[in-house]
Design a protein around this motif. Structure first.
Motif, PDB file in Angstrom:
ATOM      1  N   ASP A   9      12.663  30.677   5.726  1.00 48.17           N
ATOM      2  CA  ASP A   9      12.188  29.868   6.763  1.00 48.17           C
ATOM      3  C   ASP A   9      12.975  28.769   7.377  1.00 48.17           C
ATOM      4  O   ASP A   9      13.412  29.085   8.597  1.00 48.17           O
ATOM      5  CB  ASP A   9      10.667  29.193   6.345  1.00 48.17           C
ATOM      6  N   LYS A  10      13.464  27.625   6.736  1.00 45.29           N
ATOM      7  CA  LYS A  10      14.368  26.665   7.473  1.00 45.29           C
ATOM      8  C   LYS A  10      15.830  26.690   6.995  1.00 45.29           C
ATOM      9  O   LYS A  10      16.709  26.161   7.729  1.00 45.29           O
ATOM     10  CB  LYS A  10      13.656  25.192   6.979  1.00 45.29           C
ATOM     11  N   ILE A  11      16.039  27.832   6.312  1.00 40.98           N
ATOM     12  CA  ILE A  11      17.411  27.907   5.777  1.00 40.98           C
ATOM     13  C   ILE A  11      18.318  28.500   6.791  1.00 40.98           C
ATOM     14  O   ILE A  11      19.367  27.941   6.981  1.00 40.98           O
ATOM     15  CB  ILE A  11      17.548  28.550   4.411  1.00 40.98           C
ATOM     16  N   VAL A  12      17.854  29.653   7.446  1.00 39.29           N
ATOM     17  CA  VAL A  12      18.701  30.233   8.465  1.00 39.29           C
ATOM     18  C   VAL A  12      18.832  29.242   9.642  1.00 39.29           C
ATOM     19  O   VAL A  12      19.986  29.099  10.120  1.00 39.29           O
ATOM     20  CB  VAL A  12      18.192  31.671   8.774  1.00 39.29           C
ATOM     21  N   PRO A  13      17.724  28.566  10.363  1.00 36.69           N
ATOM     22  CA  PRO A  13      18.135  27.669  11.260  1.00 36.69           C
ATOM     23  C   PRO A  13      19.026  26.467  10.881  1.00 36.69           C
ATOM     24  O   PRO A  13      19.784  26.231  11.597  1.00 36.69           O
ATOM     25  CB  PRO A  13      16.573  27.056  11.699  1.00 36.69           C
ATOM     26  N   GLY A  14      18.725  25.897   9.698  1.00 37.65           N
ATOM     27  CA  GLY A  14      19.758  24.801   9.053  1.00 37.65           C
ATOM     28  C   GLY A  14      21.173  25.371   9.111  1.00 37.65           C
ATOM     29  O   GLY A  14      22.025  24.806   9.593  1.00 37.65           O
ATOM     30  N   LEU A  15      21.335  26.632   8.682  1.00 35.99           N
ATOM     31  CA  LEU A  15      22.890  27.086   8.431  1.00 35.99           C
ATOM     32  C   LEU A  15      23.389  27.493   9.889  1.00 35.99           C
ATOM     33  O   LEU A  15      24.570  27.090  10.058  1.00 35.99           O
ATOM     34  CB  LEU A  15      22.635  28.484   7.688  1.00 35.99           C
ATOM     35  N   LEU A  16      22.504  27.884  10.877  1.00 35.17           N
ATOM     36  CA  LEU A  16      23.042  28.023  12.038  1.00 35.17           C
ATOM     37  C   LEU A  16      23.252  26.622  12.840  1.00 35.17           C
ATOM     38  O   LEU A  16      24.546  26.485  13.496  1.00 35.17           O
ATOM     39  CB  LEU A  16      22.028  29.019  12.855  1.00 35.17           C
ATOM     40  N   ILE A  17      22.312  25.806  12.761  1.00 37.49           N
ATOM     41  CA  ILE A  17      22.864  24.432  13.499  1.00 37.49           C
ATOM     42  C   ILE A  17      24.016  23.992  12.790  1.00 37.49           C
ATOM     43  O   ILE A  17      24.820  23.277  13.375  1.00 37.49           O
ATOM     44  CB  ILE A  17      21.466  23.506  13.154  1.00 37.49           C
ATOM     45  N   GLY A  18      24.309  23.707  11.362  1.00 40.77           N
ATOM     46  CA  GLY A  18      25.576  23.509  10.833  1.00 40.77           C
ATOM     47  C   GLY A  18      26.555  24.122  11.214  1.00 40.77           C
ATOM     48  O   GLY A  18      27.592  23.470  11.795  1.00 40.77           O
ATOM     49  N   ALA A  19      26.418  25.556  11.456  1.00 40.56           N
ATOM     50  CA  ALA A  19      27.523  26.495  11.687  1.00 40.56           C
ATOM     51  C   ALA A  19      27.971  26.077  13.351  1.00 40.56           C
ATOM     52  O   ALA A  19      29.191  26.010  13.725  1.00 40.56           O
ATOM     53  CB  ALA A  19      27.443  27.866  11.594  1.00 40.56           C
ATOM     54  N   LEU A  20      27.054  25.634  14.046  1.00 43.27           N
ATOM     55  CA  LEU A  20      27.457  25.554  15.526  1.00 43.27           C
ATOM     56  C   LEU A  20      28.129  24.155  15.796  1.00 43.27           C
ATOM     57  O   LEU A  20      28.894  23.972  16.456  1.00 43.27           O
ATOM     58  CB  LEU A  20      26.216  25.460  16.304  1.00 43.27           C
ATOM     59  N   SER A  21      27.954  23.156  14.604  1.00 34.33           N
ATOM     60  CA  SER A  21      29.021  21.938  14.594  1.00 34.33           C
ATOM     61  C   SER A  21      30.153  22.351  14.541  1.00 34.33           C
ATOM     62  O   SER A  21      31.080  21.517  14.633  1.00 34.33           O
ATOM     63  CB  SER A  21      28.048  20.926  13.668  1.00 34.33           C
ATOM     64  N   PHE A  22      30.569  23.484  13.809  1.00 28.73           N
ATOM     65  CA  PHE A  22      31.927  23.924  13.813  1.00 28.73           C
ATOM     66  C   PHE A  22      31.915  25.028  14.719  1.00 28.73           C
ATOM     67  O   PHE A  22      32.480  26.364  14.085  1.00 28.73           O
ATOM     68  CB  PHE A  22      32.246  24.159  12.358  1.00 28.73           C
ATOM     69  N   GLY A  23      31.568  25.174  15.668  1.00 28.74           N
ATOM     70  CA  GLY A  23      31.309  26.253  16.944  1.00 28.74           C
ATOM     71  C   GLY A  23      32.719  26.748  17.011  1.00 28.74           C
ATOM     72  O   GLY A  23      32.589  28.196  17.507  1.00 28.74           O
ATOM     73  N   HIS A  24      33.719  26.439  16.668  1.00 29.83           N
ATOM     74  CA  HIS A  24      35.026  27.285  16.907  1.00 29.83           C
ATOM     75  C   HIS A  24      35.604  28.188  15.747  1.00 29.83           C
ATOM     76  O   HIS A  24      36.380  29.042  15.859  1.00 29.83           O
ATOM     77  CB  HIS A  24      36.298  26.193  17.037  1.00 29.83           C
ATOM     78  N   LEU A  25      34.484  28.346  14.645  1.00 31.49           N
ATOM     79  CA  LEU A  25      34.821  29.377  13.644  1.00 31.49           C
ATOM     80  C   LEU A  25      33.957  30.474  13.827  1.00 31.49           C
ATOM     81  O   LEU A  25      32.828  30.274  13.788  1.00 31.49           O
ATOM     82  CB  LEU A  25      34.454  28.596  12.239  1.00 31.49           C
ATOM     83  N   PRO A  26      34.694  31.767  13.686  1.00 32.78           N
ATOM     84  CA  PRO A  26      33.967  32.807  13.612  1.00 32.78           C
ATOM     85  C   PRO A  26      32.966  32.898  12.486  1.00 32.78           C
ATOM     86  O   PRO A  26      33.461  32.545  11.470  1.00 32.78           O
ATOM     87  CB  PRO A  26      35.034  33.788  13.506  1.00 32.78           C
ATOM     88  N   THR A  27      31.747  33.418  12.703  1.00 34.05           N
ATOM     89  CA  THR A  27      30.733  33.238  11.593  1.00 34.05           C
ATOM     90  C   THR A  27      29.820  34.441  11.620  1.00 34.05           C
ATOM     91  O   THR A  27      29.363  34.710  12.766  1.00 34.05           O
ATOM     92  CB  THR A  27      29.993  31.831  11.726  1.00 34.05           C
ATOM     93  N   VAL A  28      29.741  35.100  10.483  1.00 31.81           N
ATOM     94  CA  VAL A  28      28.676  36.023  10.280  1.00 31.81           C
ATOM     95  C   VAL A  28      27.494  35.793   9.447  1.00 31.81           C
ATOM     96  O   VAL A  28      28.037  35.159   8.347  1.00 31.81           O
ATOM     97  CB  VAL A  28      29.449  37.460   9.847  1.00 31.81           C
ATOM     98  N   PHE A  29      26.477  35.891   9.576  1.00 29.38           N
ATOM     99  CA  PHE A  29      25.332  35.760   8.764  1.00 29.38           C
ATOM    100  C   PHE A  29      25.069  37.138   7.981  1.00 29.38           C
ATOM    101  O   PHE A  29      25.227  38.198   8.402  1.00 29.38           O
ATOM    102  CB  PHE A  29      24.054  35.257   9.287  1.00 29.38           C
ATOM    103  N   VAL A  30      25.009  36.894   6.810  1.00 35.48           N
ATOM    104  CA  VAL A  30      24.559  38.111   5.816  1.00 35.48           C
ATOM    105  C   VAL A  30      23.223  37.941   5.234  1.00 35.48           C
ATOM    106  O   VAL A  30      23.035  37.045   4.360  1.00 35.48           O
ATOM    107  CB  VAL A  30      25.775  38.092   4.801  1.00 35.48           C
TER     108      VAL A  30
END
Length: 623
Positions: A159-180
């Protein structure tokens, strides 16, 4: 031939782009500057770098020193209490091997907490659930803050895990990121039977032993719960956002294809780094068109109302100012194409077997209901997500997906929808603004005018129901002081069976709350996420027992038969929990969150969003 984009979707997108221009421009400038600087390990002092690879093998150390091979951060939400996250136990080792084979290296950069709303439902721990999203975002940022990385792999489902991971990843938006993803558990007890026994238990006609047997037969193995709540809404949205590999969201954990998709995700993550030659930073993938696509996928599939919070917060993290009105306007033109519990009797395995995400994407594209020209981790073009993943030896191949639904009772083409709209509406009126999900609410139940029964805690409602105080009357249950600033905005799904009993007895019933009901909100009309919330002086705080309230889902109205002047001059009744009333189960540690959290229609987030170059830093007031 490409079908022109629906004019309302084009209009919403254009408004979103214009509204977001200052913050999106600032965000892109920031991540592009970070991209040009590259990973900090090339500039780290010797002691810093030595700390960063002290536990690595000699060959990995040589690669990290040289900065020739891309180094991927693995951020994991593994724990073995959550059925959905238990499969992640073995993922880091498998991902590392696949990354090395693809020419890179990988390190587990950090772990994030992952709580289960199913376990905490109706308990004090649920008051930490929504706040956990922002904790996870911060934990993700801490994991990536070592600046040792050229890309990332995010392991999360629920529930909150994927949105949280994505918000955190977007703060490092220059990194290519794949969700698994890890996939759903196999189907268990049919959802209709589970709901029937829950309602019998609420009426006192089933024992606790019978209820536990039914629940255990429903939630019975590793993998995501199979109903279409927030966890599975996450998976579909991430695929349509272009952050999953095509066709990967709903493959069961014990299917050999699941392992092959995991390895393929690692390979692809290497390929989209700068060293891999197809540089695809996540901050460029999650743009305005992608956000609109995510909203459309949510609406077409009847997904979780929690995403009226999460999508707003996710968009804000990328400098995009999404609003509830955008969602409501899209909902008016996006047809409802699925019937998955609680919007039907099928589960996500039935949805996947009927054609799943590939069929959904192709029919929406074919009818001009999605942006096709978007960037994904698989390359440019959303058409890639019309392909179905297949096992070829021990590898993945992608074949043309189904063009015809395998089960029209579960999944339909856009030319023959279950309903002409997406089933999410915004209600407005003298009680504030709210969200309502109509996908599972029959048309005859969508307009309720009835006297208010006012509760300041969900347990008070359940006590009144158990004592028979709600029998034989029409009512609108006002359950207030449940907003983010009051008590963290817990889900109130525990109220659903009791409300369903009253409705089935022929009563006109609705619920109005500043709390959440989640993706499991069902057949009773529920005006949720009411803002401004009662704890901040919203009108719900001044509702009195017996006030006549109207919930009109089709008309978009949330009103009270009290004059605006009288309502404004009333004293607030009830209150949010104070002091020791909001302590225990760790809740006292989150007092700062309650004091700083934003309103529901801004994502119920503690983060201020992306500042423009002309904004001063926010001033934090002492608590």
């Amino acid at each position: 031939m490409t079908t022109p984009l629906h004019p309302e979707i084009a209009a919403v997108t254009a408004r979103l782009v214009a509204r977001s221009e200052p913050t999106r421009t600032a965000y892109l400038a920031r991540i592009r500057a970070a991209s040009e600087r590259g990973p900090a390990r090339g500039r780290l002092a010797c002691a810093n770098l030595a700390h960063g690879f002290a536990a690595s093998e000699p060959a990995e150390k040589r690669a990290l020193i040289g900065s020739v091979k891309p180094n991927l951060a693995i951020v994991t939400s593994y724990n073995d209490m959550l059925s959905a996250h238990q499969p992640f136990e073995t993922y880091p080792r498998a991902l590392k091997k696949a990354v090395v084979k693809a020419g890179g290296i990988a390190q587990v950069a950090g772990g994030v907490p992952a709580m289960c709303d199913g376990v905490t439902q109706g308990r004090d721990g649920m008051q930490l659930s929504l706040f956990s999203r922002d904790v996870i975002a911060m934990s993700t940022a801490i994991a990536l803050s070592h600046d040792m990385f050229d890309g990332a792999l995010m392991l999360g489902v629920c529930d909150k895990i994927v949105p949280g991971l994505l918000i955190g990843a977007l703060s490092f938006g220059h990194l290519p990121t794949v969700f698994v993803p890890a996939g759903p558990m196999a189907s268990g007890l049919p959802n209709g039977e589970k709901a029937r026994i829950r309602q019998l238990y609420a009426e006192g006609k089933a024992t606790r032993e019978e209820l536990l047997e039914a629940e255990s037969a429903s939630y019975h193995s590793r993998g995501t719960c199979t109903f279409y709540g927030t966890a599975n809404s996450n998976q579909l949205i991430m695929e349509v956002l272009g952050l999953h590999l095509p066709g990967s969201s709903f493959v069961n954990p014990d299917n050999p294809l699941r392992d092959a998709l995991t390895r393929a995700a690692a390979t692809r993550a290497v390929e989209i780094t700068r060293q891999g030659g197809e540089y695809t930073p996540i901050g460029e993938v999650v743009d305005e068109k992608a956000v609109v696509n995510a909203c459309i996928a949510l609406l077409a599939s009847g997904g979780s109302t929690n995403h009226t919070l999460h999508l707003v917060a996710i968009a804000k993290a990328a400098g995009i100012e999404l609003t509830w009105d955008d969602l409501s306007d899209l909902s008016a033109v996006v047809p409802s194409l699925t019937r998955v519990y609680p919007n039907g009797s099928a589960d996500v395995n039935h949805f996947h077997a009927a054609g799943g995400v590939p069929f959904l994407v192709q029919t929406l594209l074919r009818h001009g209901l999605l942006h096709e020209d978007v960037l994904t981790v698989s390359g440019r073009g959303l058409w890639r997500h019309t392909a179905e993943a297949k096992l070829s030896g021990d590898s993945v191949s992608w074949e043309e997906g189904a063009k015809v639904s395998g089960d029209l009772d579960v999944l339909r083409p856009a030319s023959d929808p279950f309903a002409p709209d997406g089933g999410v509406r915004v209600l407005s009126g003298p009680l504030g603004r709210a969200v309502i999900k109509t996908s599972a609410v029959k048309p005859e139940h969508r307009l309720v005018t009835a006297p208010a029964m006012v509760f300041d805690h969900q347990d008070d409602f359940l006590t009144a129901f158990g004592a028979g105080e709600l029998d034989g009357r029409d009512l609108v249950a006002v359950v207030r002081y449940q907003g983010p600033a009051a008590n963290g905005m817990p889900e109130l799904h525990k109220l659903t069976p009791a409300l369903g009993v009253l409705q089935d007895r022929g009563r006109r019933v609705a619920i109005v709350t500043d709390g959440r009901m989640s993706g499991a909100s069902g057949k009773v009309p529920a005006a949720i996420h009411v803002t401004p919330e009662a704890a901040l002086g919203g009108p719900l705080a001044r509702v009195r027992e017996g006030d006549l309230i109207t919930v009109d889902a089709d008309g978009g109205l949330l009103s009270i038969d009290v004059s605006a002047e009288d309502l404004a001059h009333r004293e607030s009744t009830g209150r949010a929990p104070l002091g020791d009333e909001w302590a225990g189960t760790g809740r006292e540690l989150f007092a700062m969150f309650r004091a700083s959290v934003g309103p529901a229609d801004a994502g119920a987030s503690i983060f201020p969003g992306v500042p423009t170059p002309f904004q001063e830093a926010p001033v934090v007031q002492p608590v």
